[in-house]
Structure formats: C-alpha cells, structure tokens
Design an enzyme around this catalytic site. Structure first.
Site, PDB file in Angstrom:
ATOM      1  N   HIS A   1       2.587 -20.155  24.908  1.00  0.00           N
ATOM      2  CA  HIS A   1       1.128 -20.223  24.795  1.00  0.00           C
ATOM      3  C   HIS A   1       0.464 -20.089  23.656  1.00  0.00           C
ATOM      4  CE1 HIS A   1       1.768 -20.207  29.348  1.00  0.00           C
ATOM      5  NE2 HIS A   1       2.658 -19.045  29.035  1.00  0.00           N
TER       6      HIS A   1
ATOM      7  N   SER B   1      -8.185 -31.730  -2.522  1.00  0.00           N
ATOM      8  CA  SER B   1      -9.589 -32.255  -2.202  1.00  0.00           C
ATOM      9  C   SER B   1     -10.219 -32.889  -3.399  1.00  0.00           C
ATOM     10  CB  SER B   1     -10.331 -31.290  -1.491  1.00  0.00           C
ATOM     11  OG  SER B   1     -11.622 -31.520  -1.666  1.00  0.00           O
TER      12      SER B   1
ATOM     13  N   LYS C   1      -8.456 -26.482  -2.593  1.00  0.00           N
ATOM     14  CA  LYS C   1      -7.809 -27.023  -1.620  1.00  0.00           C
ATOM     15  C   LYS C   1      -6.237 -27.225  -1.924  1.00  0.00           C
ATOM     16  CE  LYS C   1      -8.516 -27.272   2.121  1.00  0.00           C
ATOM     17  NZ  LYS C   1      -9.402 -28.323   2.875  1.00  0.00           N
TER      18      LYS C   1
ATOM     19  N   GLU D   1       0.869 -33.748   8.236  1.00  0.00           N
ATOM     20  CA  GLU D   1      -0.405 -34.494   9.195  1.00  0.00           C
ATOM     21  C   GLU D   1      -0.092 -35.899   9.524  1.00  0.00           C
ATOM     22  OE1 GLU D   1      -4.524 -33.144   8.168  1.00  0.00           O
ATOM     23  OE2 GLU D   1      -3.219 -32.083   6.490  1.00  0.00           O
TER      24      GLU D   1
END
Ligand code: ARG
Length: 464
Positions: free
Chosen positions: A155, A276, A282, A289
């Site tokens: 979980h 970024s 960043k 992804e």
C-alpha cells in the site's frame, strides 16, 4: 496502371489509391518479401512449373532490387499498393517475362502472411536480446549493492525491510517471463502459409515443405483458409509487448519515485535525465516517465488488432491490412523502452544511506516482534494485538520499537526476555527471513544464482 489492369477500364482516384495503400507501412518488410519470393521461385523451378533459368533470373533480379532499396536508390511509387507490388513491378521492369512468372501459384494473401510471419519472428528475437540486456543490467546492480536494505512496501506504506538485491531481482523475474512470452510469440509465427495462394491452394504442384524449410519455418500451416487469415501470431507478439511494457512501466514508476527528493534512493545519470527550460535546479526523470507513458500506445496496439480481427469471416479480408502498423509499432516501442531502461539502470547511482535511513522508520520490526511471541507459544493473532499496542506506545512517545526497554516490552507480555532488543536491528530482521524466495541474505543469494542460470539459458536460446 495496377497489376490487375486487365479487368479494369478506370483507375482509382488518387485519394482512394492513397487510402488503400499499405506501402508506407509494409515497405519495412522488403527483405522478408524478397526472401519469400526467392524461395517461391526456386520451388517453382524445382517443381517444374517454371524454367530453372527463369528462377535464376528472378533470384538475381530480386537481389538487385534489394540492393537498390538498401542503397536508398529505389523510388517507391504510391501507385503501388504495397511492398509486394513494388518489388514485383521493379523486378518485371528489370528482367521482363521471367519476372512476370514469379506470381504463378501465389497470391498476395499467402505472400503477406509469409512476410509478416518472417518479420514477427525476427522482431521477437530482437526483443528477446534486448530483454536479456536489461536483465543483465538489473543483475549487475543487484550484485553491486547486494546487502543494502530498503523498506519493502505494501500500500506504499513501509512494511518490512528487504534487500535492494531482492527488489531488483523481482524485476528480473518479470522480465524472465516476458522472454518466455516473446519466445512463445516467435513459435506462433514460426509456421509457413506460403503455397496457400489466395485461400484454397493452387492447381500447381507446389512443394510447401520446400519453401517452408528454405525460409527457416519449422512447420507448414495445415489449412489454407486459416493460413491466409490467421493473425494470432501478431496478437501474441502484441500481447508479449504489452505485458513487458507494463512491467517496464512499473519499474519506471519506482525509478521516478526513488529519484525524487522525498526518497533520494537513486540518482539517475545526467545521460538519462533532462533539465527544465525555466527552473535551473531541475533534473527530471523524463525517460522513465516516457517509458511509463509509452505503455499506453503498446497496449492500444494490442487492443486495436483484437478489434480488427473480431468479426472477420474467412478468409482474407482487406481489414487485415491494418494488422501491421500496430504490431510494428508495439515491437519498436518495446525495443526502444528496453534499451533505454537498460541504460538507465546500468548508470543509476544507488544511495544506500537513504534506503537504510528510511528502512529504520515505520516500525518495520513489528512482524518480527509478533513472531517472537508466537514462537514462544502465544497464538499469532494475540501476539499481533500485543505488538499493535507496543506500536501505539511508540507513537505516543515518538520513538521506534528498538528504543523501547525490556521493561516496556515486559509490561505487555511476560514472554519477552533480554534477547528481544538484540533482534530488532535491520540486518537481523532481514537475515531471519530464510524462507526460499524470501529476503534473507542466503535466500537471495540462492535466488540470484537461479536468476543467473535462467539468464544463461535464455542467452543460449538466443545463440541458437
Ligand atoms: N497490402 C495487403 C495487406 O497488407 C496485401 C494483401 C492484399 N491482398 C488482397 N487480396 N488485396 O494485407
């Protein structure tokens, strides 16, 4: 002018020509198409259907067509509906009548099924090789950081400590199953439809066994109707790609989480990160992804083909032309994802301190304390309750189980003795999980050996 111009007085419009064409997609199958035609021509000569000299001219002419395509010296013409027509037209332009004999006893229906099966077999092998490379990268990371402990989750909550190597190996086993699925898809494709002609076989004395053997198929499809209309092998390939991509998506989900500031379990190499355009600080796990995101289109490719197939009567229907684009895309996408994931895993920096620091939080010893009582005779359900209460005490005091004194333990149960405090460190908790397949050091070492054996066996499959 189409190759069937005899029956027609009018050409299709430019729009319908484009709408009906599969050339932009199936030109990827040129090598398979040429190999299939060469095998067919040799067999026609051996069966006495065409002259050996014609077969020889066809085989050599097709070699020249292939060389031109590979040299980028072949003008694909959209007036050719598909790769079969492109190649045949070029051959006839080159060698004349001998080339016009190639299509004897053959249809594009058995031709396209043959090409697609040859292509699918090759793609399965490419994907199996890429699968092995990713498993090797995961195994190397497991070996390099064998003893590192991190929290195991259920979980997404801290559950019990596990070895990093155990966690990596879980993905190795998923991928081992993916390899089997790809191998099964390869076996499904490994049957020859050639010689089925349009749907019913032909009046020529074709030797289907001969073309099958020459093309490296291990068997001949026994029913000509089935042979020209079966695309199960592409579904098998698309399914194998979908499951494997789903596995990579799960791995990448963890890579995204692990590389966040909240976890900090790993740092991806710069080569597998992006910055970024506005936020100078960043470092984003874009490629993880992207692999997660690409899973959607691979599963979409599978679903699209299932739906294309679902109401097709026997035998060939033009709907089947829609089969290749998705399957080619699924295989290419998975291959790219496997290559990218392997590079990412290979080059990521593991941060053991961050993993161990998290493993110390969240009462990961609780099950072991309950087991301690159960091993001393307390029914497990009762022990569960006692330890639940101890956790509550810790919560109230803001401490962890290994901060409690023997007196604290004894206040909950007389069964606790001196040794309880000694067994609550992470190493002991992990080491105590001796079950086969469990996270104890010895069990993971045995598992690692099994994973490497499976990898070696699969490498041997690939080596042929
Ligand atoms: N381009 C077609 C396909 O990909 C080849 C077979 C066409 N056969 C036919 N009878 N129209 O399916």
């Amino acid at each position: 002018m189409a190759l069937w111009s005899g029956r027609f007085t009018e050409n299709v419009s430019e729009f319908t020509q484009r709408f009906g064409a599969s050339l932009p997609v199936d030109k990827a199958l040129y090598a398979q198409d040429i190999a299939g035609s060469q095998a067919h021509a040799r067999m026609l000569a051996s069966a006495g259907v065409i002259e050996p000299a014609d077969a020889e001219a066809i085989v050599e002419g097709l070699d020249r067509v292939k060389a031109r395509i590979e040299a980028g010296d072949f003008a694909f013409d959209i007036n050719d509906e598909d790769i079969h027509m492109s190649v045949e037209r070029a051959l006839i332009a080159d060698i004349g009548d001998a080339g016009a004999r190639l299509h004897t006893g053959r249809s594009r229906n058995d031709q396209v099924a043959t090409d697609t099966r040859l292509f699918a077999k090759q793609r399965c092998e490419d994907l199996m090789a890429a699968n092995v490379a990713l498993r090797q990268a995961l195994v190397r990371q497991a070996e390099a950081h064998f003893d590192v402990v991190l929290p195991g989750y259920t979980h997404m909550q801290h559950a019990q400590p596990v070895l990093f190597s155990h966690h990596m190996l879980a993905y190795v086993w998923m991928l081992a199953r993916d390899f089997e699925r790809l191998a099964a898809a390869r076996t499904a494709a490994d049957a020859s439809p050639l010689g089925s002609a349009a749907l019913a076989g032909t009046t020529y004395p074709l030797d289907r066994q001969m073309t099958a053997a020459e093309l490296g198929f291990s068997r001949v499809i026994p029913n000509s109707l089935d042979a020209v209309s079966d695309r199960d092998f592409l579904l098998d390939l698309s399914y194998a790609c979908s499951v494997s991509c789903m596995h990579l998506s799960r791995l990448c989900e963890e890579i995204v989480l692990w590389s966040s500031s909240e976890f900090g379990f790993i740092e991806l190499s710069d080569a597998f990160s992006t910055g970024s355009s506005i936020m100078p600080q960043k470092k984003n796990p874009d490629f993880a992804e992207l692999i997660r995101g690409k899973t959607g289109r691979v599963v979409g490719d599978l679903v699209a083909l299932l739906i294309t197939m679902k109401a097709l009567p026997l035998a060939y229907n033009k709907d089947l032309q829609e089969d290749k684009e998705g399957a080619i895309d699924a295989a290419k996408t998975l291959e790219d994802c496997l290559v990218c994931a392997a590079g990412m895993i290979e080059t990521m920096r593991v941060v053991p301190e961050a993993m161990t620091a998290q493993a110390k939080k969240g009462y990961l010893a609780a099950t072991d304390v309950a087991d301690y009582l159960a091993k001393k005779g307390m029914p497990f359900r009762r022990a569960h309750e006692v330890v639940g209460h101890l956790v509550l005490v810790c919560e109230q005091r803001g401490c962890d189980l290994d901060d409690l004194t023997l007196a604290d333990f004894k206040a909950e149960s007389d069964l606790f003795e001196e040794d309880i405090t000694a067994s609550l460190d992470l190493e002991s908790i992990v080491a105590a999980r001796t079950t086969e397949g469990g996270t104890g050091h010895a069990a993971v070492r045995a598992q690692l050996a099994l994973a490497k054996d499976a990898l070696a066996a699969d490498e041997a499959v690939l080596a042929g």
